[in-house]
Design a protein around this motif. Structure first.
Motif, PDB file in Angstrom:
ATOM      1  N   ARG A 104      17.667  17.610  55.751  1.00  0.00           N
ATOM      2  CA  ARG A 104      17.795  17.403  57.194  1.00  0.00           C
ATOM      3  C   ARG A 104      17.100  18.513  57.953  1.00  0.00           C
ATOM      4  N   LYS A 105      16.519  18.140  59.092  1.00  0.00           N
ATOM      5  CA  LYS A 105      15.868  19.105  59.962  1.00  0.00           C
ATOM      6  C   LYS A 105      16.907  19.915  60.738  1.00  0.00           C
ATOM      7  N   PRO A 106      16.525  21.138  61.130  1.00  0.00           N
ATOM      8  CA  PRO A 106      15.355  21.890  60.674  1.00  0.00           C
ATOM      9  C   PRO A 106      15.580  22.389  59.250  1.00  0.00           C
ATOM     10  N   ALA A 107      14.546  22.354  58.448  1.00  0.00           N
ATOM     11  CA  ALA A 107      14.675  22.684  57.030  1.00  0.00           C
ATOM     12  C   ALA A 107      15.061  24.147  56.835  1.00  0.00           C
ATOM     13  N   ASP A 108      16.063  24.377  56.000  1.00  0.00           N
ATOM     14  CA  ASP A 108      16.471  25.734  55.632  1.00  0.00           C
ATOM     15  C   ASP A 108      15.615  26.183  54.447  1.00  0.00           C
ATOM     16  N   PRO A 109      14.965  27.363  54.520  1.00  0.00           N
ATOM     17  CA  PRO A 109      14.083  27.805  53.431  1.00  0.00           C
ATOM     18  C   PRO A 109      14.764  27.851  52.071  1.00  0.00           C
ATOM     19  N   THR A 110      16.023  28.287  52.027  1.00  0.00           N
ATOM     20  CA  THR A 110      16.736  28.346  50.747  1.00  0.00           C
ATOM     21  C   THR A 110      16.967  26.947  50.192  1.00  0.00           C
ATOM     22  N   GLU A 111      17.379  26.021  51.056  1.00  0.00           N
ATOM     23  CA  GLU A 111      17.598  24.642  50.602  1.00  0.00           C
ATOM     24  C   GLU A 111      16.296  24.010  50.141  1.00  0.00           C
ATOM     25  N   LEU A 112      15.213  24.252  50.872  1.00  0.00           N
ATOM     26  CA  LEU A 112      13.916  23.685  50.488  1.00  0.00           C
ATOM     27  C   LEU A 112      13.496  24.202  49.117  1.00  0.00           C
ATOM     28  N   ALA A 113      13.627  25.503  48.883  1.00  0.00           N
ATOM     29  CA  ALA A 113      13.264  26.065  47.579  1.00  0.00           C
ATOM     30  C   ALA A 113      14.131  25.481  46.468  1.00  0.00           C
ATOM     31  N   THR A 114      15.424  25.305  46.746  1.00  0.00           N
ATOM     32  CA  THR A 114      16.336  24.732  45.749  1.00  0.00           C
ATOM     33  C   THR A 114      15.934  23.309  45.394  1.00  0.00           C
ATOM     34  N   VAL A 115      15.604  22.511  46.401  1.00  0.00           N
ATOM     35  CA  VAL A 115      15.207  21.120  46.163  1.00  0.00           C
ATOM     36  C   VAL A 115      13.899  21.066  45.376  1.00  0.00           C
ATOM     37  N   LEU A 116      12.940  21.915  45.734  1.00  0.00           N
ATOM     38  CA  LEU A 116      11.670  21.949  45.006  1.00  0.00           C
ATOM     39  C   LEU A 116      11.878  22.338  43.543  1.00  0.00           C
ATOM     40  N   GLN A 117      12.760  23.296  43.289  1.00  0.00           N
ATOM     41  CA  GLN A 117      13.053  23.694  41.906  1.00  0.00           C
ATOM     42  C   GLN A 117      13.778  22.586  41.153  1.00  0.00           C
ATOM     43  N   ARG A 118      14.699  21.891  41.846  1.00  0.00           N
ATOM     44  CA  ARG A 118      15.473  20.824  41.203  1.00  0.00           C
ATOM     45  C   ARG A 118      14.561  19.748  40.621  1.00  0.00           C
ATOM     46  N   HIS A 119      13.467  19.492  41.298  1.00  0.00           N
ATOM     47  CA  HIS A 119      12.576  18.416  40.864  1.00  0.00           C
ATOM     48  C   HIS A 119      11.348  18.934  40.119  1.00  0.00           C
ATOM     49  N   GLY A 120      11.401  20.203  39.709  1.00  0.00           N
ATOM     50  CA  GLY A 120      10.326  20.754  38.893  1.00  0.00           C
ATOM     51  C   GLY A 120       9.019  20.939  39.633  1.00  0.00           C
ATOM     52  N   ILE A 121       9.075  21.040  40.946  1.00  0.00           N
ATOM     53  CA  ILE A 121       7.863  21.179  41.743  1.00  0.00           C
ATOM     54  C   ILE A 121       7.492  22.647  41.927  1.00  0.00           C
ATOM     55  N   TYR A 122       8.504  23.493  42.016  1.00  0.00           N
ATOM     56  CA  TYR A 122       8.291  24.926  42.240  1.00  0.00           C
ATOM     57  C   TYR A 122       9.194  25.702  41.309  1.00  0.00           C
ATOM     58  N   SER A 123       8.625  26.767  40.720  1.00  0.00           N
ATOM     59  CA  SER A 123       9.416  27.626  39.847  1.00  0.00           C
ATOM     60  C   SER A 123       9.012  29.074  40.085  1.00  0.00           C
ATOM     61  N   PRO A 124       9.895  29.890  40.648  1.00  0.00           N
ATOM     62  CA  PRO A 124       9.544  31.290  40.890  1.00  0.00           C
ATOM     63  C   PRO A 124       9.338  32.023  39.574  1.00  0.00           C
ATOM     64  N   SER A 125       8.285  32.822  39.516  1.00  0.00           N
ATOM     65  CA  SER A 125       7.992  33.573  38.302  1.00  0.00           C
ATOM     66  C   SER A 125       7.792  35.033  38.666  1.00  0.00           C
ATOM     67  N   PRO A 126       8.800  35.867  38.412  1.00  0.00           N
ATOM     68  CA  PRO A 126       8.704  37.273  38.815  1.00  0.00           C
ATOM     69  C   PRO A 126       7.661  38.070  38.045  1.00  0.00           C
ATOM     70  N   THR A 127       7.245  37.568  36.890  1.00  0.00           N
ATOM     71  CA  THR A 127       6.303  38.336  36.066  1.00  0.00           C
ATOM     72  C   THR A 127       4.863  37.925  36.288  1.00  0.00           C
ATOM     73  N   THR A 128       4.642  36.751  36.903  1.00  0.00           N
ATOM     74  CA  THR A 128       3.276  36.255  37.086  1.00  0.00           C
ATOM     75  C   THR A 128       2.917  36.237  38.556  1.00  0.00           C
ATOM     76  N   PRO A 129       1.913  37.003  38.971  1.00  0.00           N
ATOM     77  CA  PRO A 129       1.510  36.963  40.378  1.00  0.00           C
ATOM     78  C   PRO A 129       1.094  35.548  40.771  1.00  0.00           C
ATOM     79  N   ALA A 130       1.537  35.121  41.916  1.00  0.00           N
ATOM     80  CA  ALA A 130       1.223  33.770  42.382  1.00  0.00           C
ATOM     81  C   ALA A 130       0.207  33.812  43.510  1.00  0.00           C
ATOM     82  N   GLU A 131      -0.467  32.693  43.658  1.00  0.00           N
ATOM     83  CA  GLU A 131      -1.379  32.546  44.787  1.00  0.00           C
ATOM     84  C   GLU A 131      -0.558  32.631  46.082  1.00  0.00           C
TER      85      GLU A 131
END
Length: 333
Positions: A104-131
């Motif tokens: 639901r709008k307005p999108a909460d950054p934490t919720e958006l990141a959680t949803v992206l991770q849930r569906h395998g779209i985004y995965s934070p990697s602390p050891t690998t520099p990201a674009e």
């Protein structure tokens, strides 16, 4: 790390800017922006979107039509709907059409990141520099920004109305304008589809923002409304009671949504019958001394499968515009 092509589809510059700012830091994406479903489909056909963040209420082609076209064409894209239309039926419909999730709008950054991770779209990697995330700068006008605030509020009101009446509410695209009283008269005439109308008015004020909400009902639709509400007392008093009940839901929820986003609290006056079985000219004559220059928001709700429409005008005083502008600035900072 590969860069993921992302399409952000929303007709509001403010909504797209908020979504760009809500994307996870360090997530490698290339962003294509679309202002309606047709533009989004063009981008997807060109291979510019493996992932899409999609609004529902848009001109030309809305989110429902976009999801249907994606399914019919077999386009390979993971879609997350980000919308102010929070009706239970809306959430169910987009899932049936193939959306992975709903935010639901307005999108909460934490919720958006959680949803992206849930569906395998985004995965934070602390050891690998990201674009770094590409963050295009968008110019957002006052009209566009306030329209988006109202859009979110309108969606919450629609959800309450849908639940109360057990219907699906078709939400409009808000129209925001600064109007003189003569222009307001023309706006009301444009909203009129017949000679006789009834209207409810409710004043509100909070932290330097004040105005009146005007909810217009068309008399030919009273019988349909009464069947939805499932009661009707005999005579004019029953009609008035029904109008006040429906107005309480719609006006109250819209104002609550605006107040929540602006972090203020509105004090609301008692709703009053502005005119009953009256003409537009009669409504204007009664109130022209109160309505001068105003910030006007026009909304026209309709109920799917029923001959029922509500024309809602939120009329803010001219003095309120500066305060609203500051509040919008806080939202964008």
């Amino acid at each position: 790390m590969a860069v993921i092509p992302l399409v952000i589809c929303d007709d509001s510059n403010m909504a797209r800017k908020q979504l760009v700012r809500s994307l996870p830091e360090g997530w490698g994406v290339s962003i294509t922006q679309a202002t309606n479903g047709e533009e989004a489909l063009t981008a997807l056909r060109q291979g510019l979107g493996q992932v899409m963040l999609l609004d529902l209420t848009m001109p030309i082609l809305d989110g429902y039509g976009t999801l249907a076209a994606i399914r019919n064409e077999g386009l390979a894209v993971k879609v997350i709907v980000v919308s102010g239309d929070v009706q239970e039926q809306a959430v169910a419909r987009v899932r049936e059409l193939g959306a992975l999730d709903f935010i639901r709008k307005p999108a909460d950054p934490t919720e958006l990141a959680t949803v992206l991770q849930r569906h395998g779209i985004y995965s934070p990697s602390p050891t690998t520099p990201a674009e770094p995330v590409a963050r295009p700068e968008l110019e957002v006008s006052f009209r566009d920004a306030f329209r988006e605030v109202v859009n979110v509020s309108m969606g919450r009101a629609g959800a309450l109305l849908a639940k109360a009446l057990d219907v699906f509410v078709q939400l409009p695209i808000p129209n925001v304008n600064i109007l003189e009283v003569s222009e307001l008269h023309m706006t009301l005439v444009d909203a009129q589809r017949e000679d006789r109308l009834s209207a409810v008015c409710q004043g509100y004020i909070g932290e330097g923002i004040a105005g009146e909400a005007l909810l217009i009902f068309h008399d030919s639709e009273f019988d349909d409304m009464a069947r939805l509400v499932r009661w009707r007392e005999a005579g004019e008093s029953g009609d008035i009671e029904m109008l006040l009940d429906l107005s309480s839901i719609i006006i109250g929820a819209c104002l609550a949504g605006i107040a929540e986003q602006f972090d203020i609290r509105f004090s609301q006056g008692h709703p009053t019958i502005l005119g009953h079985h009256a003409s537009i000219d009669e409504l204007i004559v009664v109130n022209k001394t109160r309505w001068k220059k105003t910030l006007a928001v026009e909304l026209s709700y309709s109920l799917e499968g029923h001959n029922v429409h509500f024309d809602l005008l939120l009329l803010f005083t001219e003095d309120s515009v500066k305060r609203i502008t500051r509040k919008i600035g806080y939202l964008m900072s």
